[in-house]
Design a protein around this motif. Structure first.
Motif, short mmCIF file in Angstrom:
data_model
loop_
_atom_site.label_atom_id
_atom_site.label_comp_id
_atom_site.label_asym_id
_atom_site.label_seq_id
_atom_site.Cartn_x
_atom_site.Cartn_y
_atom_site.Cartn_z
N TYR A 19 3.50 14.34 -2.06
CA TYR A 19 4.10 13.00 -1.97
C TYR A 19 3.13 11.91 -2.41
O TYR A 19 3.51 10.94 -3.06
N LEU A 20 1.87 12.05 -2.03
CA LEU A 20 0.90 10.95 -2.19
C LEU A 20 0.19 10.96 -3.53
O LEU A 20 -0.04 12.02 -4.13
N LEU A 21 -0.14 9.76 -3.98
CA LEU A 21 -1.12 9.63 -5.06
C LEU A 21 -2.48 9.89 -4.42
O LEU A 21 -3.05 9.03 -3.76
N LEU A 52 0.94 4.29 -2.68
CA LEU A 52 0.63 5.66 -2.28
C LEU A 52 1.75 6.63 -2.61
O LEU A 52 1.50 7.79 -2.96
N ILE A 53 3.01 6.18 -2.48
CA ILE A 53 4.16 7.02 -2.80
C ILE A 53 4.95 6.31 -3.90
O ILE A 53 5.76 5.43 -3.62
N PRO A 54 4.73 6.66 -5.13
CA PRO A 54 5.38 5.96 -6.25
C PRO A 54 6.86 6.27 -6.33
O PRO A 54 7.33 7.31 -5.85
N GLU A 110 0.83 -1.21 0.00
CA GLU A 110 0.00 0.00 0.00
C GLU A 110 0.87 1.25 0.00
O GLU A 110 0.56 2.24 -0.68
N LEU A 111 1.97 1.21 0.76
CA LEU A 111 2.88 2.35 0.79
C LEU A 111 3.49 2.60 -0.58
O LEU A 111 3.59 3.74 -1.03
N LEU A 171 -0.41 10.61 5.82
CA LEU A 171 0.38 9.40 6.00
C LEU A 171 1.58 9.75 6.88
O LEU A 171 2.28 10.71 6.60
N VAL A 172 1.75 8.99 7.96
CA VAL A 172 2.91 9.22 8.83
C VAL A 172 3.84 8.02 8.69
O VAL A 172 3.40 6.89 8.51
N LEU A 173 5.14 8.29 8.80
CA LEU A 173 6.15 7.25 8.61
C LEU A 173 7.13 7.27 9.77
O LEU A 173 7.40 8.31 10.37
#
Length: 215
Positions: free
Chosen positions: A200-202, A13-15, A9-10, A169-171
């Motif tokens: 950052y995100l799609l 979300l971040i290609p 999923e990550l 989204l937190v990392l």
């Protein structure tokens, strides 16, 4: 509230490769754009001149011609490379989670984005600063303060108020998220507004994931 997301999923979300909005974001800085133009023109022209100066039978002439074309295309692959580098800074984190909380506080701050020396009417050099208003959002949930999100202030951001729902989204390097390493751009569903310094995100994929995981 934090809802962990899987590695697949990550990656979605971040290609790894730049998206259209990311390409555009990496072209917004006038100084970087000028640098890319100079590198493309100078590198391309020098490579072509060297290729023309070589003998037609030289094995290096076609190589220099290809290098020249690559330099001229730097205006295209430069932003793609920059976006990939930015994306990689978040993709390297081992764990990620959807954050749903609220805007605990917000305030404006003047940020110096550029400094340069410029001659005044009398010929003396003076320092000129390019300032821009940034909006800072303090994010929190039922467990307390999470972190801060900063981005250039625009007219549409005047609608943001304390207490509004925010999703991002937190990392982290730690599976318990005791230390937050990074926060992506954020979604304010009440305003249907995305905020952040860099996309950052799609975003459609994130909105869809939130609908499925936050029911």
């Amino acid at each position: 509230m934090l809802i962990p997301v899987s590695a697949s999923e990550l990656s979605r979300l971040i290609p790894a490769v730049a998206t259209g909005p990311q390409f555009t974001a990496c072209n917004r800085n006038p100084r970087q754009l000028l640098q890319r133009v100079l590198i493309a023109v100078i590198g391309g022209v020098l490579s072509l001149l060297i290729s023309q100066g070589l003998s037609m039978n030289s094995q290096f002439a076609p190589v220099m011609l290809v290098i020249g074309v690559v330099f001229f295309l730097y205006l295209l692959w430069g932003p793609i490379l920059e976006a990939g580098r930015r994306n990689a800074t978040l993709r390297r984190y081992p764990v990620a989670a959807i954050f749903e909380g609220e805007v605990a506080d917000l305030y404006q701050r003047e940020v110096v984005e550029d400094r340069r020396e410029q001659a005044d009417r009398s010929g003396r050099l003076e320092l000129v600063e390019n300032r821009r208003t940034w909006l800072c959002l303090e994010l929190a949930d039922e467990d307390g303060y999470l972190g801060q999100l900063r981005f250039p202030m625009e007219k549409k951001h005047q609608q943001i108020r304390r207490g509004m729902v925010v999703r991002a989204l937190v990392l982290s390097e730690r599976r318990d998220f005791s230390r937050i390493g990074a926060i992506s751009d954020a979604w304010l569903p009440q305003l249907k507004l995305w905020v952040g310094e860099y996309p950052y995100l799609l975003r459609p994929a994130f909105e869809e994931l939130c609908l499925r995981r936050l029911r």
